[in-house]
Design a protein around this motif. Structure first.
Motif, PDB file in Angstrom:
ATOM      1  N   LEU A 146     121.057  55.756 -33.996  1.00 52.70           N
ATOM      2  CA  LEU A 146     119.979  55.013 -33.356  1.00 52.70           C
ATOM      3  C   LEU A 146     119.675  55.548 -31.964  1.00 52.70           C
ATOM      4  O   LEU A 146     118.511  55.600 -31.547  1.00 52.70           O
ATOM      5  CB  LEU A 146     120.355  53.525 -33.281  1.00 52.70           C
ATOM      6  CG  LEU A 146     120.393  52.781 -34.624  1.00 52.70           C
ATOM      7  CD1 LEU A 146     120.889  51.363 -34.427  1.00 52.70           C
ATOM      8  CD2 LEU A 146     119.019  52.778 -35.280  1.00 52.70           C
ATOM      9  N   PHE A 195     114.335  49.706 -26.572  1.00 61.03           N
ATOM     10  CA  PHE A 195     115.188  49.945 -27.732  1.00 61.03           C
ATOM     11  C   PHE A 195     116.442  50.711 -27.309  1.00 61.03           C
ATOM     12  O   PHE A 195     117.561  50.392 -27.729  1.00 61.03           O
ATOM     13  CB  PHE A 195     114.397  50.746 -28.770  1.00 61.03           C
ATOM     14  CG  PHE A 195     115.103  50.936 -30.084  1.00 61.03           C
ATOM     15  CD1 PHE A 195     115.209  49.898 -30.998  1.00 61.03           C
ATOM     16  CD2 PHE A 195     115.658  52.158 -30.426  1.00 61.03           C
ATOM     17  CE1 PHE A 195     115.856  50.069 -32.219  1.00 61.03           C
ATOM     18  CE2 PHE A 195     116.303  52.341 -31.631  1.00 61.03           C
ATOM     19  CZ  PHE A 195     116.402  51.296 -32.531  1.00 61.03           C
ATOM     20  N   SER A 229     113.431  52.318 -37.677  1.00 60.63           N
ATOM     21  CA  SER A 229     114.576  51.891 -36.859  1.00 60.63           C
ATOM     22  C   SER A 229     114.245  50.645 -36.053  1.00 60.63           C
ATOM     23  O   SER A 229     115.053  49.713 -35.962  1.00 60.63           O
ATOM     24  CB  SER A 229     114.993  53.030 -35.917  1.00 60.63           C
ATOM     25  OG  SER A 229     115.384  54.170 -36.639  1.00 60.63           O
ATOM     26  N   GLU A 259     120.411  49.413 -27.423  1.00 58.89           N
ATOM     27  CA  GLU A 259     121.467  50.134 -28.130  1.00 58.89           C
ATOM     28  C   GLU A 259     122.612  50.498 -27.199  1.00 58.89           C
ATOM     29  O   GLU A 259     123.779  50.429 -27.575  1.00 58.89           O
ATOM     30  CB  GLU A 259     120.894  51.388 -28.795  1.00 58.89           C
ATOM     31  CG  GLU A 259     119.980  51.098 -29.971  1.00 58.89           C
ATOM     32  CD  GLU A 259     120.659  50.260 -31.044  1.00 58.89           C
ATOM     33  OE1 GLU A 259     121.845  50.520 -31.343  1.00 58.89           O
ATOM     34  OE2 GLU A 259     120.025  49.346 -31.580  1.00 58.89           O
ATOM     35  N   ARG A 286     125.255  53.621 -34.606  1.00 57.53           N
ATOM     36  CA  ARG A 286     124.724  53.486 -33.253  1.00 57.53           C
ATOM     37  C   ARG A 286     124.406  54.853 -32.657  1.00 57.53           C
ATOM     38  O   ARG A 286     123.448  55.000 -31.902  1.00 57.53           O
ATOM     39  CB  ARG A 286     125.713  52.726 -32.368  1.00 57.53           C
ATOM     40  CG  ARG A 286     125.936  51.299 -32.850  1.00 57.53           C
ATOM     41  CD  ARG A 286     126.446  50.416 -31.742  1.00 57.53           C
ATOM     42  NE  ARG A 286     126.662  49.070 -32.221  1.00 57.53           N
ATOM     43  CZ  ARG A 286     125.720  48.159 -32.357  1.00 57.53           C
ATOM     44  NH1 ARG A 286     124.482  48.467 -32.089  1.00 57.53           N
ATOM     45  NH2 ARG A 286     125.999  46.946 -32.786  1.00 57.53           N
ATOM     46  N   ASP A 304     114.615  40.025 -28.035  1.00 57.65           N
ATOM     47  CA  ASP A 304     114.864  41.309 -27.385  1.00 57.65           C
ATOM     48  C   ASP A 304     113.608  41.938 -26.786  1.00 57.65           C
ATOM     49  O   ASP A 304     113.701  42.919 -26.040  1.00 57.65           O
ATOM     50  CB  ASP A 304     115.487  42.297 -28.381  1.00 57.65           C
ATOM     51  CG  ASP A 304     116.905  41.910 -28.763  1.00 57.65           C
ATOM     52  OD1 ASP A 304     117.567  41.212 -27.960  1.00 57.65           O
ATOM     53  OD2 ASP A 304     117.350  42.289 -29.865  1.00 57.65           O
ATOM     54  N   ARG A 354     114.167  47.619 -38.330  1.00 57.56           N
ATOM     55  CA  ARG A 354     115.514  47.130 -38.647  1.00 57.56           C
ATOM     56  C   ARG A 354     116.115  46.383 -37.471  1.00 57.56           C
ATOM     57  O   ARG A 354     116.892  45.448 -37.654  1.00 57.56           O
ATOM     58  CB  ARG A 354     116.408  48.307 -39.040  1.00 57.56           C
ATOM     59  CG  ARG A 354     116.036  48.947 -40.369  1.00 57.56           C
ATOM     60  CD  ARG A 354     116.967  50.085 -40.729  1.00 57.56           C
ATOM     61  NE  ARG A 354     118.332  49.617 -40.904  1.00 57.56           N
ATOM     62  CZ  ARG A 354     119.366  50.422 -41.143  1.00 57.56           C
ATOM     63  NH1 ARG A 354     119.175  51.740 -41.223  1.00 57.56           N
ATOM     64  NH2 ARG A 354     120.576  49.940 -41.295  1.00 57.56           N
ATOM     65  N   ARG A 355     115.759  46.778 -36.272  1.00 58.32           N
ATOM     66  CA  ARG A 355     116.239  46.071 -35.082  1.00 58.32           C
ATOM     67  C   ARG A 355     115.621  44.677 -35.010  1.00 58.32           C
ATOM     68  O   ARG A 355     116.291  43.697 -34.667  1.00 58.32           O
ATOM     69  CB  ARG A 355     115.870  46.862 -33.835  1.00 58.32           C
ATOM     70  CG  ARG A 355     116.233  46.168 -32.529  1.00 58.32           C
ATOM     71  CD  ARG A 355     117.676  46.413 -32.155  1.00 58.32           C
ATOM     72  NE  ARG A 355     118.169  45.416 -31.223  1.00 58.32           N
ATOM     73  CZ  ARG A 355     119.344  45.504 -30.604  1.00 58.32           C
ATOM     74  NH1 ARG A 355     120.120  46.550 -30.831  1.00 58.32           N
ATOM     75  NH2 ARG A 355     119.752  44.569 -29.788  1.00 58.32           N
ATOM     76  N   PRO A 374     117.191  42.847 -39.367  1.00 62.16           N
ATOM     77  CA  PRO A 374     118.096  43.683 -40.169  1.00 62.16           C
ATOM     78  C   PRO A 374     117.959  43.483 -41.674  1.00 62.16           C
ATOM     79  O   PRO A 374     118.177  44.419 -42.444  1.00 62.16           O
ATOM     80  CB  PRO A 374     119.485  43.257 -39.683  1.00 62.16           C
ATOM     81  CG  PRO A 374     119.263  42.703 -38.315  1.00 62.16           C
ATOM     82  CD  PRO A 374     117.914  42.054 -38.370  1.00 62.16           C
TER      83      PRO A 374
END
Length: 216
Positions: free
Chosen positions: A6, A199, A52, A203, A3, A148, A55-56, A59
């Protein structure tokens, strides 16, 4: 640890988008080493950011649409770096040539040579736009149905990227700004700015939820 990485990517991504918007709008000018380093960093940092974000969104790798979009954007930002390096090499070298040239005839000859050589970076720019816009359209299409991000991110991303691509192909081999059309590159930059902020928020929210609750 993941995290923290990220969050660092989010901050770097935000920084390079601001650098791009500054360069595209003329706020950030000059060809000093610091400015060039910031501009040249846009492509590599953007590639890390795209991976990144991918992947969000999924995954485990996600659909073919997401993988294709991620691949197109990776290629696009590599071409963007190529275009910037070639562009600045041409601009800096020809400024030096002109300052050292003696006589109007030599200046006129250099101007003609510059017009021909400059077409190389303009062609690379169109190649970048093709992969960049297609990748952005696919990524935004995935975001459209993602919890999201949602429809606002999806529609704005698809519309701005599709319009940018259409303008570039319609005016090819000339750039839209030289053909009486608007350069929509900064508009897509605003979309990336919104994506990175979202994003970053996600996070931060995940970090807060992962913190252990202290017992009274």
């Amino acid at each position: 640890m993941r995290r923290n990485s990220l969050l660092i990517v989010s901050i770097l991504g935000l920084a390079v988008v601001l650098v791009y918007l500054g360069a595209a709008t003329g706020i950030l000018r000059g060809a000093d080493n610091l400015t060039l380093a910031l501009v040249f960093a846009i492509g590599p940092v953007a590639i890390v950011g795209v991976i990144s974000i991918s992947r969000r969104l999924a995954p485990q790798g996600g659909s073919l649409v997401l993988r294709a979009g991620t691949t197109f954007l990776t290629i696009g930002f590599a071409l963007f770096t190529l275009m910037l390096v070639v562009q600045q090499t041409i601009f800096i070298q020809f400024r030096q040539f002109r300052s050292e040239a003696a006589g109007q005839a030599v200046q006129d000859a250099l101007a003609l040579v510059f017009k021909g050589v400059n077409l190389v970076q303009l062609g690379a720019d169109v190649a970048f736009d093709i992969f960049y816009c297609l990748g952005m359209i696919l990524l935004a299409a995935v975001m459209y149905r993602h919890r999201d991000f949602g429809k606002v991110f999806g529609i704005f991303g698809i519309a701005s990227a599709a319009a940018l691509l259409a303008f570039n192909l319609y005016t090819f081999p000339y750039i839209p700004a030289d053909s009486g059309l608007v350069d929509l590159g900064p508009v897509t930059g605003l979309w990336w700015l919104a994506v990175i902020v979202q994003f970053f928020r996600l996070e931060r929210k995940a970090r807060s939820a992962a913190k252990p609750v202290r017992e009274p």
